[in-house]
Structure formats: structure tokens, C-alpha cells
Design a protein around this motif. Structure first.
Motif, short mmCIF file in Angstrom:
data_model
loop_
_atom_site.label_atom_id
_atom_site.label_comp_id
_atom_site.label_asym_id
_atom_site.label_seq_id
_atom_site.Cartn_x
_atom_site.Cartn_y
_atom_site.Cartn_z
N UNK A 101 0.14 15.05 3.20
CA UNK A 101 -1.22 15.16 3.84
C UNK A 101 -2.31 14.85 2.75
N UNK A 102 -1.95 15.03 1.42
CA UNK A 102 -2.92 14.71 0.52
C UNK A 102 -2.26 14.08 -0.70
N UNK A 103 -3.05 12.95 -0.92
CA UNK A 103 -2.53 11.84 -1.90
C UNK A 103 -3.53 11.77 -3.03
N UNK A 104 -3.43 11.81 -4.29
CA UNK A 104 -4.29 11.35 -5.44
C UNK A 104 -3.35 10.65 -6.49
N UNK A 105 -4.26 9.29 -6.67
CA UNK A 105 -3.65 8.37 -7.61
C UNK A 105 -4.65 8.00 -8.56
N UNK A 106 -4.34 8.03 -9.85
CA UNK A 106 -5.30 7.81 -10.75
C UNK A 106 -4.81 6.90 -12.02
N UNK A 107 -5.44 5.83 -12.00
CA UNK A 107 -4.96 4.85 -13.44
C UNK A 107 -3.75 3.71 -13.28
N UNK A 108 -3.51 3.90 -11.75
CA UNK A 108 -2.14 3.01 -11.63
C UNK A 108 -2.68 1.45 -11.66
N UNK A 109 -3.70 0.94 -11.32
CA UNK A 109 -4.03 -0.24 -11.37
C UNK A 109 -3.41 -1.13 -10.45
N UNK A 110 -2.94 -0.42 -9.10
CA UNK A 110 -2.06 -1.85 -8.25
C UNK A 110 -3.15 -2.64 -7.64
N UNK A 111 -2.49 -3.67 -7.10
CA UNK A 111 -3.46 -4.29 -6.18
C UNK A 111 -3.62 -3.80 -4.93
N UNK A 112 -4.86 -4.16 -4.32
CA UNK A 112 -5.19 -3.56 -3.07
C UNK A 112 -3.87 -3.90 -1.89
N UNK A 113 -3.32 -4.77 -1.83
CA UNK A 113 -2.25 -5.02 -0.93
C UNK A 113 -1.19 -4.01 -0.82
N UNK A 114 -0.99 -3.49 -2.05
CA UNK A 114 -0.07 -2.39 -2.10
C UNK A 114 -0.45 -1.04 -1.16
N UNK A 115 -1.82 -1.17 -0.77
CA UNK A 115 -2.25 -0.15 -0.07
C UNK A 115 -1.29 0.04 1.51
N UNK A 116 -0.41 -1.02 1.69
CA UNK A 116 0.32 -1.00 2.86
C UNK A 116 1.45 0.06 2.55
N UNK A 117 1.61 0.53 1.61
CA UNK A 117 2.61 1.54 1.40
C UNK A 117 1.99 2.94 1.56
N UNK A 118 0.82 3.10 1.67
CA UNK A 118 -0.02 4.18 1.87
C UNK A 118 -0.25 4.61 3.32
N UNK A 119 -0.80 3.32 4.00
CA UNK A 119 -1.48 3.34 5.25
C UNK A 119 -0.46 3.79 6.34
N UNK A 120 0.86 3.78 5.99
CA UNK A 120 1.99 4.19 6.88
C UNK A 120 2.21 5.80 6.93
N UNK A 121 1.38 6.54 5.89
CA UNK A 121 1.49 7.99 5.99
C UNK A 121 0.78 8.31 6.99
N UNK A 122 1.19 8.61 8.27
CA UNK A 122 0.59 9.17 9.42
C UNK A 122 0.03 10.64 9.15
N UNK A 123 0.43 11.43 8.40
CA UNK A 123 -0.11 12.84 8.26
C UNK A 123 -1.29 12.97 7.22
N UNK A 124 -1.44 11.82 6.53
CA UNK A 124 -2.29 11.99 5.33
C UNK A 124 -3.76 12.04 5.81
#
Length: 252
Positions: free
Chosen positions: A109-132
Motif C-alpha cells: 500500500x506504500x512504496x518509497x524508491x530513492x536513488x535507483x535511476x530506473x527508466x520510466x518504462x520500469x514503472x510498469x512493474x509498479x502500476x500493477x500494484x492494485x492496493x498502492x
């Protein structure tokens, strides 16, 4: 130890639970462990873990510290996850290579990411988190000029979004991507000049805060509020500039 519910350590290597038989069936919170220890913790089968903070120190020419991402999905009750790169280098084109396996627990339900520098395309792995409900992206958690949201997938329950210190220049999204958003904070994103136009149609949105951002972004946000449907909640736009603060102090 079996009754332990909260554990906080600082940059420590923990023993491998799978080797010494240490099982923590009641542990709910685990804070401050490094990536190597987090992998051990996950392998140690801690079934009730709800909150986890991982600190990752990068080393040259190795992805070993990122292997912990391959085990996170097994934490089926995890609600809050914070991953911090303690030694990011914003001058590099790529901060860290994308881990071979990057799957977050669906229970988050809560996710904090700091300093990873991933490309925005990687957001597809987060958008599937239906309870976030809370997403904080700090210190170049993602980088790249364009964040293009996919209309087929949205953060349907996300209420709070923080984007801080990134090089994003354009954000292609609409109200369907964040239909439940209540609070949006954009901080130190100097290259972003325009907020998605349809954000004014997000009914629950009640506050947008812009800290040290491009004046064009401020103007775009205010224009967005003026076009907001009358049936929506009142939208407050808060703007803060450290430059103005310094000028004010110099005249005191």
C-alpha cells in the motif's frame, strides 16, 4: 526471538535464518538492513512482515546488491517498502542496471524508491500494484525525459504521489491514470514545464504542491485548476521557492 515484532538495524549483515534455524514468525517491521541481509531475511520465511526498509550500497561492476528484488514478491503480507540507494551518482547516465527480476509484492500500500535511476518504462512493474495508496519517488528514483503513462493500466487507489529530484521534462498522463489521487507533490523537478492537462478532472484531488519547480510548471498547474469542473473538490495549489525565501530573509 520468535516473539519479536519490530527490528531495526543500521548497515549490518544479519546471519542467514535458513542456516541457523532462526525463524521470526511474528516479525512485523524490519528497518535499515542492507540488501544482502534483506535477501537472507526473505529467504528466512518471515510470513507476517508488513514493513521493510532496505539500504543498498552500490559497488562497481556488480548487480549483486540488487538481487534482493528477485525475492520481494514472496512477502505476501508486506504493506510498506522503502528501498534506498545510499550512494547514488546522478552524473552517471545509468545509476543501476535493472535487476533480472523486479517484482514487488502485490500487497503493498506504500512504496518509497530513492536513488535507483530506473527508466520510466520500469514503472510498469509498479502500476500493477492494485492496493498502492502512497508512492514516493525521490532522488532520481526514475530518470529520463518522458514519463508516458499507459491508459490501459492506472494507479486506481493511489492517493498520494511525490516526485522529487528528477530530470523529467514531460509527463504524458491523464485523469484515468490517477483517478483517486488526493495529494500531488512535485519537488526540485526543474525541467518539467507542464502538468498533465487532464489532472484538473481528477475529482478527489485537493492539493498540488510545487517546491522549487519551473515557473512554467507553476503557471500550467494554476491554469489546470481554473478549468476544473465545479462538481470536483476545491483544489489548493501551494508554491514554494527557496530563492524567494532567501530574498525575504536578506531583507529582514
Amino acid at each position: 526471538m520468535r516473539e519479536l515484532k519490530h527490528l531495526e538495524v543500521t548497515e549490518s549483515n544479519l546471519p542467514d535464518p535458513s542456516y541457523n534455524g532462526a525463524l521470526l514468525p511474528n516479525l512485523l517491521t524490519h528497518l535499515g538492513i542492507n540488501a544482502l541481509s534483506s535477501t537472507k531475511v526473505i529467504r528466512g520465511r518471515i510470513p507476517k512482515l508488513k514493513k521493510l526498509v532496505i539500504q543498498i550500497e552500490l559497488a562497481r561492476n556488480t548487480v549483486e546488491p540488487l538481487c534482493c528484488f528477485g525475492h520481494l514478491a514472496s512477502l505476501h503480507r508486506l504493506e510498506s517498502l522503502k528501498c534506498i540507494i545510499v550512494n547514488p551518482n546522478s552524473r552517471l547516465q545509468v545509476f543501476v542496471p535493472i535487476p533480472p527480476i523486479l517484482i514487488f509484492p502485490l500487497s503493498l500500500t506504500k512504496l518509497t524508491l530513492n536513488g535507483l535511476g530506473f527508466p520510466w518504462e520500469t514503472m510498469s512493474t509498479i502500476v500493477v500494484l492494485s492496493y498502492l495508496e502512497v508512492l514516493k519517488l525521490q532522488c532520481y528514483a526514475f530518470r529520463g525525459a518522458l514519463w508516458k503513462a499507459n491508459d490501459e493500466h492506472g494507479f486506481h487507489k493511489l492517493k498520494f504521489l511525490l516526485i522529487e529530484d528528477t530530470d523529467i521534462e514531460a509527463w504524458d498522463a491523464s485523469d484515468v491514470n490517477l483517478p483517486s489521487l488526493e495529494r500531488l507533490i512535485i519537488r526540485h523537478c526543474y525541467k518539467l514545464k507542464k502538468i498533465p492537462e487532464k489532472f484538473g478532472d481528477i475529482g478527489p484531488l485537493e492539493m498540488i504542491r510545487l517546491d522549487d519547480c519551473n515557473p512554467s510548471l507553476v503557471a500550467s498547474t494554476k491554469d489546470c485548476t481554473e478549468k476544473r469542473p465545479s462538481s470536483s473538490k476545491k483544489l489548493e495549489v501551494c508554491v514554494k521557492s527557496s530563492v524567494d525565501d532567501r530574498k525575504l530573509k536578506s531583507h529582514e
